[in-house]
Design an enzyme around this catalytic site. Structure first.
Site, PDB file in Angstrom:
ATOM      1  N   HIS A 185       0.813  -1.303   0.033  1.00 56.43           N
ATOM      2  CA  HIS A 185       0.003  -0.091  -0.052  1.00 56.43           C
ATOM      3  C   HIS A 185       0.920   1.332  -0.081  1.00 56.43           C
ATOM      4  O   HIS A 185       0.392   2.226   0.521  1.00 56.43           O
ATOM      5  CB  HIS A 185      -0.872   0.017   1.015  1.00 56.43           C
ATOM      6  N   ASN A 244     -10.120  -2.803   2.413  1.00 55.14           N
ATOM      7  CA  ASN A 244      -9.980  -2.973   0.847  1.00 55.14           C
ATOM      8  C   ASN A 244     -11.117  -2.564  -0.072  1.00 55.14           C
ATOM      9  O   ASN A 244     -12.288  -2.654   0.681  1.00 55.14           O
ATOM     10  CB  ASN A 244      -9.257  -4.326   0.680  1.00 55.14           C
ATOM     11  N   HIS A 287      -4.236   1.068  12.014  1.00 51.13           N
ATOM     12  CA  HIS A 287      -3.872  -0.215  12.827  1.00 51.13           C
ATOM     13  C   HIS A 287      -5.377  -0.854  13.050  1.00 51.13           C
ATOM     14  O   HIS A 287      -6.201  -0.198  13.793  1.00 51.13           O
ATOM     15  CB  HIS A 287      -3.243   0.303  14.405  1.00 51.13           C
TER      16      HIS A 287
HETATM   17 FE1  HDE Z   1      -2.521  -4.770   5.519  1.00 52.16          FE
HETATM   18  N1  HDE Z   1      -0.744  -3.803   5.742  1.00 52.16           N
HETATM   19  N2  HDE Z   1      -1.960  -6.652   5.939  1.00 52.16           N
HETATM   20  N3  HDE Z   1      -4.425  -5.871   4.918  1.00 52.16           N
HETATM   21  N4  HDE Z   1      -3.175  -3.028   4.855  1.00 52.16           N
HETATM   22  C1  HDE Z   1      -0.422  -2.842   5.942  1.00 52.16           C
HETATM   23  O1  HDE Z   1       0.371  -1.449   7.498  1.00 52.16           O
HETATM   24  C2  HDE Z   1      -0.781  -6.842   6.675  1.00 52.16           C
HETATM   25  C3  HDE Z   1      -4.547  -6.897   4.838  1.00 52.16           C
HETATM   26  C4  HDE Z   1      -4.472  -2.844   4.489  1.00 52.16           C
HETATM   27  O2  HDE Z   1      -3.122   3.395   4.172  1.00 52.16           O
HETATM   28  C5  HDE Z   1       0.945  -2.299   6.497  1.00 52.16           C
HETATM   29  O3  HDE Z   1       0.916   0.899   7.817  1.00 52.16           O
HETATM   30  C6  HDE Z   1      -0.632  -8.094   7.205  1.00 52.16           C
HETATM   31  C7  HDE Z   1      -5.959  -7.252   4.710  1.00 52.16           C
HETATM   32  C8  HDE Z   1      -4.692  -1.220   4.081  1.00 52.16           C
HETATM   33  O4  HDE Z   1      -1.754   3.438   5.623  1.00 52.16           O
HETATM   34  C9  HDE Z   1       1.317  -3.522   7.300  1.00 52.16           C
HETATM   35  C10 HDE Z   1      -1.668  -8.764   6.479  1.00 52.16           C
HETATM   36  C11 HDE Z   1      -6.411  -5.907   4.445  1.00 52.16           C
HETATM   37  C12 HDE Z   1      -3.421  -0.771   4.233  1.00 52.16           C
HETATM   38  C13 HDE Z   1       0.315  -4.419   6.513  1.00 52.16           C
HETATM   39  C14 HDE Z   1      -2.641  -7.720   6.027  1.00 52.16           C
HETATM   40  C15 HDE Z   1      -5.386  -5.106   4.449  1.00 52.16           C
HETATM   41  C16 HDE Z   1      -2.324  -1.843   4.755  1.00 52.16           C
HETATM   42  C17 HDE Z   1       1.817  -1.614   5.540  1.00 52.16           C
HETATM   43  C18 HDE Z   1      -1.955 -10.168   6.739  1.00 52.16           C
HETATM   44  C19 HDE Z   1      -7.934  -5.761   4.018  1.00 52.16           C
HETATM   45  C20 HDE Z   1      -3.001   0.728   3.999  1.00 52.16           C
HETATM   46  C21 HDE Z   1       2.034  -0.079   6.153  1.00 52.16           C
HETATM   47  C22 HDE Z   1      -2.536 -10.596   7.896  1.00 52.16           C
HETATM   48  C23 HDE Z   1      -8.801  -5.803   5.218  1.00 52.16           C
HETATM   49  C24 HDE Z   1      -3.081   1.476   5.089  1.00 52.16           C
HETATM   50  C25 HDE Z   1       1.038  -0.029   7.122  1.00 52.16           C
HETATM   51  C26 HDE Z   1      -2.895   2.834   4.952  1.00 52.16           C
HETATM   52  C27 HDE Z   1      -1.079  -1.732   5.222  1.00 52.16           C
HETATM   53  C28 HDE Z   1       0.272  -5.786   6.941  1.00 52.16           C
HETATM   54  C29 HDE Z   1      -3.586  -8.004   5.184  1.00 52.16           C
HETATM   55  C30 HDE Z   1      -5.433  -3.738   4.246  1.00 52.16           C
HETATM   56  C31 HDE Z   1       2.834  -4.048   6.608  1.00 52.16           C
HETATM   57  C32 HDE Z   1       0.356  -8.721   8.002  1.00 52.16           C
HETATM   58  C33 HDE Z   1      -6.676  -8.524   4.812  1.00 52.16           C
HETATM   59  C34 HDE Z   1      -5.790  -0.722   3.511  1.00 52.16           C
HETATM   60  O5  HDE Z   1       1.630  -3.427   8.421  1.00 52.16           O
END
Ligand code: HDE
Length: 720
Positions: A100, A173, A365
């Site tokens: 992202h 999402n 978060h």
């Molecule tokens: Fe994320 N995801 N994600 N994700 N995600 C991040 O956090 C992560 C997942 C989503 O505009 C990171 O601050 C793991 C699902 C959005 O700043 C990180 C897993 C969904 C955004 C991270 C998922 C998301 C992130 C990278 C599997 C939809 C952008 C930067 C368990 C429900 C937020 C940050 C923004 C961002 C980890 C799966 C949505 C790396 C480990 C499912 C919208 O922490």
């Protein structure tokens, strides 16, 4: 006090004549409002009142030339301004998000309807008309920060609610499911989707071997891959995207009753997409397409809006609904089985003042919760509870990121968290521990109205489990496929064929085709035909079940069933000197009130003129491309002019035609259409006698988003 003169004598005194010293009043730094009131005029303070200073507030005499020993000598280490300027510049970037990375944010408000009170005690949802400040960040997942907006990808839709009870983040999402069921697989799917490590190509796309190698083996991703190959992955605008919380949440009402709930964002402009060729052209013509679209809409007062919706399901011990495991994030609950109830309105009305300070530094978060909203044991959600705090530490350089203006809670903060990198608070007091008698044991805990974790029972043997109810990998993929209209199915076939066609490994292609054969034989046959290979037998995989026969869910289709709103739609009007310019004014007065934008396109810049009118040209054939418009109009008087005869006009019309956009010609504009083989009898193509007749057909077509008949015909399918 007298100063000693060391060798300078009267000369030195003359170098600093007293009358040139600044007065106290002049030294007062200009007051400035970091949230300057007018986004168009980001100047701080009165014009002419600003002085360039160092970070320490020292006024700078010259910022264009380094301090050197003589005109041709070396640069001196003593030049603090030079070193400070370069050092700060060297450190301007922070690590981009690992996923992202490319995003765009906006500020707004959320207003609760109050009807959610029966389901949750969260004040920002339960209190009718309560307004809560929000910051929303939209994003793509795979591309790096400088990648293009319109790639085929999942979009992030993350919302920070600054509620009076603390911050709640809905980090969702634009697709309601995910590729993996367990957080431990997240690094794998992301590594597979990111560019190949040795060459770092291809950027921001899944059309390559490693992605398809992974998903063809990891079949729980089959449903999400289907979404990613659908038009949902190429949205027309952030404003026309749905949003989903993906996981099931557990909501708690004031009386203690709990429900299992899925959260949705429903855009009031409808859910619309680009078509694939259009998305690809946009990547080159305007890589900032989505952020520009959002920023311009907000600037022009066409504030994008979404309703928050809840699917509320009973909190049963097995956490299923109609046989669907609610803890499996590869599942949706069809809206026909459990309707989405609208509980509040989100309005985005302000662009960020500073991209870095806000959009880049915003820190979401999944664990930022408020009373009345709880997480569940969805293993993907559980892993996210760890990841987001961890990622902010490396991205934002320490544990104090909540103090950044964009993250700062509006509820009062009184914690015993102290010190750390980038601490900006000047804490007072000595008792930074509990219990303390030194400061009356304050701050005190709030067992009555604080966040109390629900006492949901937990039991079981430790182990790396794979629940039986997580093993059906194909029923919901099939459900999605059978819910699509013929033209949407054709786009899905095209997307699989494109992506697999970009893979070099025949083995990977064949394996994915066997996955498709398991989901639907027609889908597999059509993709195989496009690839020019035979259809393999359906994939056999131990421990994996499905598909069961699936009832279509019409709510999944994006095809409009009735005309929608036209806010933010852009109509490009091709005009020429001496031609009929009145069509522009007619369209502006008819569509402008609804928030649609009419742009003047001509062969040259400056103005176009006719007998009594002059219009400012907003785009020339050199600076524009069809992807900027939702509809194209060719005005009377363009035939036989440089505008009508230009080869780029032909391309513009042909692209608009291929992308299903309404096209209209008035008067001799018909000849310009005829030059590319259009006669006005094609679906969504209109030829009218005069400017006065343009509006009727155009408004109707715009409100349906595309000519679906034309897109169906182009895709060679019957029905829409
Ligand atoms: Fe994320 N995801 N994600 N994700 N995600 C991040 O956090 C992560 C997942 C989503 O505009 C990171 O601050 C793991 C699902 C959005 O700043 C990180 C897993 C969904 C955004 C991270 C998922 C998301 C992130 C990278 C599997 C939809 C952008 C930067 C368990 C429900 C937020 C940050 C923004 C961002 C980890 C799966 C949505 C790396 C480990 C499912 C919208 O922490």
């Amino acid at each position: 006090m007298r100063s000693c003169s060391a060798g300078g004598g009267p000369e030195a005194a003359r170098a600093h004549p007293p009358e040139q010293e600044a007065t106290v009043a002049e030294q007062t730094p200009p007051t400035y409002d970091p949230r300057h009131p007018s986004p168009e005029h980001p100047r701080r303070g009165e014009a002419g009142s600003r002085r360039l200073t160092t970070a320490q507030g020292l006024r700078v005499d010259d910022t264009d030339r380094s301090l050197t020993a003589g005109p041709r000598g070396p640069v001196l280490l003593e030049d603090h301004h030079l070193r400070e300027k370069i050092t700060h510049f060297d450190h301007e970037r922070i690590p981009e998000r690992v996923v992202h990375a490319r995003g765009y944010g906006a500020r707004g408000t959320f207003r609760a309807y109050g009807n959610a009170a029966s389901v949750t005690k969260a004040a920002f949802l339960a209190t009718a008309d309560e307004e809560t400040e929000v910051f929303v960040r939209f994003s793509t997942v795979l591309g790096s920060r400088g990648s293009a907006d319109t790639v085929r990808d999942v979009r992030g839709f993350a919302t920070k609610f600054f509620t009076r009870e603390g911050v709640f983040d809905l980090v969702g999402n634009n697709m309601p499911v995910f590729f993996v069921q367990d957080a431990i697989k997240f690094p794998d799917i992301i590594h597979a989707g990111k560019p190949h490590p040795h060459r770092e190509i291809p950027q921001a796309q899944t059309a390559h071997d490693t992605f398809w190698d992974f998903v063809s083996q990891h079949t729980e991703s089959a449903h999400m891959v289907m979404w990613a190959m659908s038009d949902r992955a190429i949205p027309r605008s952030y404003r026309t995207m749905e949003g989903f919380g993906v996981h099931t949440f557990r909501l708690e009402a004031a009386d203690g009753t709990t429900s299992l709930v899925k959260l949705h964002w429903k855009p009031l402009l409808g859910t619309h997409s680009q078509v694939w060729e259009e998305a690809q052209i946009t990547q080159g013509a305007d890589p900032d397409f989505h952020r520009r679209d959002l920023a311009e809409a907000i600037d022009s007062g066409a504030f994008p809006q979404w309703e928050l919706g809840l699917q509320v399901m009973p909190d049963t011990p097995d956490e299923t609904f109609e046989g669907i495991d609610l803890l499996d994030p590869t599942n949706i609950v069809p809206e026909e089985l459990c309707p989405v109830q609208r509980v509040g309105l989100l309005t985005l009305h302000q662009n960020p003042d500073n991209y870095f300070a806000e959009t880049e530094q915003v820190a979401f978060h999944v664990g930022h919760l408020v009373p009345g909203i709880h997480v569940t044991n969805d293993p993907l959600m559980q892993g996210r509870l760890f990841s987001y705090l961890d990622t902010q530490l490396s991205r934002l350089g320490g544990p104090n990121f909540a103090q950044l203006p964009v993250n700062r809670p509006r509820a009062e903060v009184d914690s015993n968290l102290r010190d750390g990198m980038h601490q900006t608070e000047v804490h007072t007091g000595v008792a930074v521990y509990k219990p303390n008698a030194v400061e009356d044991d304050e701050p005190t805990a709030s067992p009555e109205d604080g966040f109390v974790t629900l006492p949901t029972p937990v039991s079981g043997e430790k182990g790396r489990h794979h629940p039986v109810s997580f093993r059906d990998h194909f029923t919901q993929a099939r459900l999605f496929w059978v819910s699509m209209s013929p033209v949407e199915q054709a786009h899905i076939v095209e997307a699989y064929t494109f992506e697999l066609g970009k893979c070099f490994s025949q083995e990977i292609r064949t394996r994915e085709l066997s996955v498709l054969a398991r989901i639907d034989t027609d889908l597999a046959a059509r993709v195989a035909a496009g690839l020019g290979v035979p259809v393999p037998p359906p994939l056999e995989k131990e421990g994996v079940t499905g598909p069961e026969e699936a009832e279509p869910s019409p709510a999944l289709s994006q095809l409009p069933t009735e005309p929608g709103r036209v806010d933010g739609r852009v109509v490009g009007v091709l005009v020429a000197d001496g031609g009929d310019l009145s069509v522009v004014e007619r369209l502006r007065s008819a569509l402008g009130d609804d928030g649609a934008v009419v742009r003047v396109v001509a062969a040259h810049g400056g103005e176009v003129t006719s007998a009594d009118t002059a219009l400012t040209v907003e785009r020339t054939l050199l600076t524009t491309r069809s992807v900027e418009y939702d509809a194209v109009v060719v005005a009377d008087g363009t035939a036989g002019t440089p505008a009508g005869d230009d080869a780029r006009t032909a391309v513009l019309i042909q692209e608009a035609f291929r992308h299903g956009k309404p096209i209209l010609a008035s008067g001799d504009g018909a000849q310009v259409l005829a030059a590319v083989g259009l006669n006005g009898r094609e679906p969504g193509v209109h030829v009218v006698e005069q400017a006065a007749d343009v509006l009727g057909p155009l408004r109707q077509d715009l409100a349906m988003h595309r000519s679906w008949e034309r897109l169906a015909a182009l895709a060679g399918v019957t029905g829409r």
